[in-house]
Design a protein around this motif. Structure first.
Motif, PDB file in Angstrom:
ATOM      1  N   HIS A 128       0.810  -1.221   0.000  1.00 28.15           N
ATOM      2  CA  HIS A 128       0.000   0.000   0.000  1.00 28.15           C
ATOM      3  C   HIS A 128       0.846   1.274   0.000  1.00 28.15           C
ATOM      4  O   HIS A 128       0.657   2.162  -0.837  1.00 28.15           O
ATOM      5  CB  HIS A 128      -0.930   0.014   1.215  1.00 28.15           C
ATOM      6  CG  HIS A 128      -2.116  -0.881   1.083  1.00 28.15           C
ATOM      7  ND1 HIS A 128      -3.093  -0.981   2.048  1.00 28.15           N
ATOM      8  CD2 HIS A 128      -2.498  -1.720   0.095  1.00 28.15           C
ATOM      9  CE1 HIS A 128      -4.010  -1.846   1.665  1.00 28.15           C
ATOM     10  NE2 HIS A 128      -3.665  -2.310   0.483  1.00 28.15           N
ATOM     11  N   THR A 129       1.749   1.374   0.968  1.00 21.18           N
ATOM     12  CA  THR A 129       2.479   2.633   1.128  1.00 21.18           C
ATOM     13  C   THR A 129       3.353   2.948  -0.078  1.00 21.18           C
ATOM     14  O   THR A 129       3.328   4.073  -0.597  1.00 21.18           O
ATOM     15  CB  THR A 129       3.341   2.585   2.404  1.00 21.18           C
ATOM     16  OG1 THR A 129       2.488   2.412   3.535  1.00 21.18           O
ATOM     17  CG2 THR A 129       4.131   3.871   2.570  1.00 21.18           C
ATOM     18  N   ARG A 130       4.114   1.983  -0.542  1.00 23.10           N
ATOM     19  CA  ARG A 130       5.044   2.257  -1.649  1.00 23.10           C
ATOM     20  C   ARG A 130       4.294   2.702  -2.901  1.00 23.10           C
ATOM     21  O   ARG A 130       4.669   3.704  -3.537  1.00 23.10           O
ATOM     22  CB  ARG A 130       5.885   1.015  -1.959  1.00 23.10           C
ATOM     23  CG  ARG A 130       6.824   1.221  -3.130  1.00 23.10           C
ATOM     24  CD  ARG A 130       7.746   0.043  -3.330  1.00 23.10           C
ATOM     25  NE  ARG A 130       8.501   0.169  -4.574  1.00 23.10           N
ATOM     26  CZ  ARG A 130       9.380  -0.735  -4.999  1.00 23.10           C
ATOM     27  NH1 ARG A 130       9.625  -1.820  -4.268  1.00 23.10           N
ATOM     28  NH2 ARG A 130      10.027  -0.563  -6.132  1.00 23.10           N
ATOM     29  N   VAL A 133       2.541   6.193  -2.370  1.00 20.68           N
ATOM     30  CA  VAL A 133       3.519   7.293  -2.389  1.00 20.68           C
ATOM     31  C   VAL A 133       3.999   7.553  -3.816  1.00 20.68           C
ATOM     32  O   VAL A 133       4.061   8.717  -4.264  1.00 20.68           O
ATOM     33  CB  VAL A 133       4.710   6.966  -1.466  1.00 20.68           C
ATOM     34  CG1 VAL A 133       5.869   7.943  -1.710  1.00 20.68           C
ATOM     35  CG2 VAL A 133       4.284   7.019  -0.006  1.00 20.68           C
ATOM     36  N   CYS A 144      -6.624   4.693  -1.609  1.00 19.16           N
ATOM     37  CA  CYS A 144      -5.813   3.605  -1.059  1.00 19.16           C
ATOM     38  C   CYS A 144      -6.654   2.755  -0.127  1.00 19.16           C
ATOM     39  O   CYS A 144      -7.202   3.265   0.864  1.00 19.16           O
ATOM     40  CB  CYS A 144      -4.611   4.166  -0.304  1.00 19.16           C
ATOM     41  SG  CYS A 144      -3.529   2.898   0.406  1.00 19.16           S
ATOM     42  N   VAL A 149      -1.586   1.418   6.052  1.00 21.25           N
ATOM     43  CA  VAL A 149      -0.210   0.951   6.195  1.00 21.25           C
ATOM     44  C   VAL A 149      -0.197  -0.454   6.776  1.00 21.25           C
ATOM     45  O   VAL A 149      -1.139  -0.891   7.425  1.00 21.25           O
ATOM     46  CB  VAL A 149       0.608   1.894   7.106  1.00 21.25           C
ATOM     47  CG1 VAL A 149       0.685   3.292   6.499  1.00 21.25           C
ATOM     48  CG2 VAL A 149       0.022   1.944   8.515  1.00 21.25           C
ATOM     49  N   GLU A 154       5.326   3.429   8.478  1.00 25.65           N
ATOM     50  CA  GLU A 154       4.971   3.838   7.123  1.00 25.65           C
ATOM     51  C   GLU A 154       4.023   5.044   7.099  1.00 25.65           C
ATOM     52  O   GLU A 154       3.907   5.733   6.081  1.00 25.65           O
ATOM     53  CB  GLU A 154       4.305   2.674   6.383  1.00 25.65           C
ATOM     54  CG  GLU A 154       5.224   1.499   6.125  1.00 25.65           C
ATOM     55  CD  GLU A 154       4.486   0.307   5.535  1.00 25.65           C
ATOM     56  OE1 GLU A 154       5.123  -0.456   4.779  1.00 25.65           O
ATOM     57  OE2 GLU A 154       3.280   0.135   5.826  1.00 25.65           O
ATOM     58  N   THR A 157       5.517   8.497   6.236  1.00 24.22           N
ATOM     59  CA  THR A 157       5.969   8.537   4.842  1.00 24.22           C
ATOM     60  C   THR A 157       4.826   8.898   3.906  1.00 24.22           C
ATOM     61  O   THR A 157       4.958   9.757   3.026  1.00 24.22           O
ATOM     62  CB  THR A 157       6.557   7.174   4.435  1.00 24.22           C
ATOM     63  OG1 THR A 157       7.649   6.853   5.299  1.00 24.22           O
ATOM     64  CG2 THR A 157       7.044   7.197   2.992  1.00 24.22           C
ATOM     65  N   LEU A 158       3.677   8.261   4.108  1.00 23.65           N
ATOM     66  CA  LEU A 158       2.550   8.514   3.222  1.00 23.65           C
ATOM     67  C   LEU A 158       1.918   9.885   3.493  1.00 23.65           C
ATOM     68  O   LEU A 158       1.552  10.611   2.559  1.00 23.65           O
ATOM     69  CB  LEU A 158       1.501   7.410   3.371  1.00 23.65           C
ATOM     70  CG  LEU A 158       0.642   7.133   2.138  1.00 23.65           C
ATOM     71  CD1 LEU A 158       0.020   5.743   2.203  1.00 23.65           C
ATOM     72  CD2 LEU A 158      -0.469   8.163   1.986  1.00 23.65           C
ATOM     73  N   PRO A 430      -4.929  10.847   4.717  1.00 20.41           N
ATOM     74  CA  PRO A 430      -3.919   9.963   5.293  1.00 20.41           C
ATOM     75  C   PRO A 430      -3.738  10.095   6.806  1.00 20.41           C
ATOM     76  O   PRO A 430      -3.436   9.098   7.476  1.00 20.41           O
ATOM     77  CB  PRO A 430      -2.649  10.354   4.538  1.00 20.41           C
ATOM     78  CG  PRO A 430      -3.142  10.790   3.200  1.00 20.41           C
ATOM     79  CD  PRO A 430      -4.409  11.535   3.496  1.00 20.41           C
TER      80      PRO A 430
END
Length: 463
Positions: A128-130, A133, A144, A149, A154, A157-158, A430
């Motif tokens: 999900h996160t990668r 992003v 998403c 996450v 994570e 990051t998002l 998010p």
């Protein structure tokens, strides 16, 4: 009181018949079984071919198909591309939505296309996160799937990627935008249940499918499945069709029942209460029946402590999931307060208000003489406050969506596409998504470490 409402203020508003409070005037006399209709008006909008939102799906599994099917019901949306690591799902996408679709096993080819405005990320949790992003940084609006996450770290990051890119990101907990949630939030803010004391959530299942034993296609092989890409940041291993098609059963790729089911309840709970989350969790459970190689429990019980905040009192929450419930399938989400209770679903809200017993009965009076009992009863009756108001406000009312209601899943996508068109905030951004996912992941953290865990709901991190 933490909640601005109370029995007295709730009834006062009801008596005044305030036009701002759509439910309160009807609670003064609540007969058993009163039924009222939830309503929402959808504008009849039409869009030209040049004004469509071009959508792509990344992860065309079970949830991805349901997401896309619902998204395409929103006016002005068209699907142009699909990505999945199993070729059979790409063939299925063309069956469902047409041979004109661009299909690929590499999501980066989706993100490089200039004609795509938005993407649905419906992959296994560990991706999900990668992907989200990367999509945000490519200028795409992102829907998403929950949990946002797989790991606590994570979240930042998002969140940072969304803020820096300026792109829209909606976390996909389907019931968030539903009529049921909307009405429950309104009732709570009006003081319908007083101060919250307890949240009781449960989900019972009694089928192999409900326990994630999904069918594995007959053509599954290292040729039809890009298993190495699927593994991502998980430990490397030889091709395993069970892990690919039943990934929810493994900690390497999923988040167990907490990430799959608790997170929906947290999204609803936090929305209704304007809450940022719990501060402590304690989880127990085990693998009782589905011993098929999975490494996540099929029975989970988790208790949460919520601190007092400006929007709610301190309260406790109980979450329970049972994948081998011999009683049959079922589920519930019940907010219990000092003055009432609400059972909430996407399509309905049942409000129950009872009269608090303050006058002693025969059980405790038995120890006193008849004369003393008489004096005590007179004393308690004289000191009882708002007895008439309490009587009038007791009873039950059910608010229910009409038969043609398109559903909370539709409403959540409608909110997403309206945000894209009008540059408005989404309902579940998010930060909100991380607070729901973080609370759910606390159950896994406690279960795996066999001890209580503490959480900072403001900073969204373990303590």
């Amino acid at each position: 009181m933490s909640n601005k409402g109370s029995r007295r203020t709730f009834i006062k508003k009801a008596a005044l018949g305030s036009t701002m409070l759509g439910s309160a005037p009807y609670i003064m006399a609540m007969p058993q079984g009163e039924l009222r209709t939830l309503e929402r008006v959808y504008p009849q909008l039409k869009y030209s071919a040049n004004d469509q939102v071009n959508l792509a799906l990344i992860g065309s599994g079970i949830q991805g198909i349901y997401d896309t099917t619902t998204a395409l019901k929103v006016p002005g949306v068209q699907l142009v591309a699909v990505c999945d690591l199993y070729t059979g799902r790409l063939a299925r996408a063309r069956e469902l939505w047409g041979d004109h679709l661009f299909t690929t096993r590499d999501y980066r080819e989706i993100l490089s296309r200039k004609d795509i405005d938005a993407v649905i990320v419906a992959t296994p949790d560990h991706w999900h996160t990668r992907i989200a992003v990367d999509a945000l940084n490519a200028g795409k609006a992102v829907y998403c799937e929950k949990p946002m996450v797989q790991r606590f770290e994570e979240g930042k990051t998002l969140i940072d990627a969304q803020k820096s890119s300026g792109s829209i990101c909606q976390v996909g907990s389907q019931g968030m935008s539903s009529l049921g949630n909307e009405k429950a939030r309104q009732l709570y803010k009006e003081g319908a249940i007083g101060d919250i004391v307890l949240l009781d959530m449960y989900n019972d299942r009694y089928s192999s499918e409900g326990a994630w034993q999904y069918p594995i296609p007959t053509d599954a092989s290292s040729e039809t499945v890009d298993f190495d890409t699927f593994l991502g940041n998980a430990p490397k291993r030889p091709f395993d069709s069970t892990r690919f098609f039943r990934w929810r059963n493994y900690r390497d790729y999923g988040t167990g029942v907490a990430g799959d089911l608790f997170v929906h309840a947290f999204s609803t709970l936090h929305y209704i209460l304007d809450s940022k989350g719990p501060e402590r969790a304690l989880s127990s459970g085990g693998l009782r029946y589905w011993k098929d190689g999975r490494d996540v429990p099929d029975v989970t019980l988790t208790l949460y402590d919520y601190p007092k905040t400006p929007t709610h009192a301190a309260f406790n929450a109980s979450f329970r999931v049972n994948f081998i419930a011999g009683s049959g399938d079922g589920g519930g989400f019940r907010l219990i307060g000092t003055e009432g209770a609400m059972e909430v679903s996407q399509n309905s809200v049942r409000l129950q208000r009872s009269k608090l017993g303050t006058v002693p009965g025969d059980y405790s009076m038995i120890a006193y003489t008849e004369e003393e009992q008489k004096r005590l009863r007179e004393k308690f009756r004289a000191s009882s406050k708002d007895r008439r108001a309490d009587d009038l406000s007791a009873g039950e009312t059910l608010w229910k969506a009409p038969y043609d209601y398109p559903g909370g899943h539709y409403d959540h996508f409608n909110n997403f596409f309206k945000a894209i068109r009008n540059k408005e905030p989404v309902l579940q951004d998010p930060t909100f998504g991380m607070r729901a996912a973080g609370a759910a992941l606390l159950a896994n953290e406690s279960y795996n470490t066999e001890k209580p865990v503490r959480w900072d709901p403001e900073k969204m991190r373990l303590v």
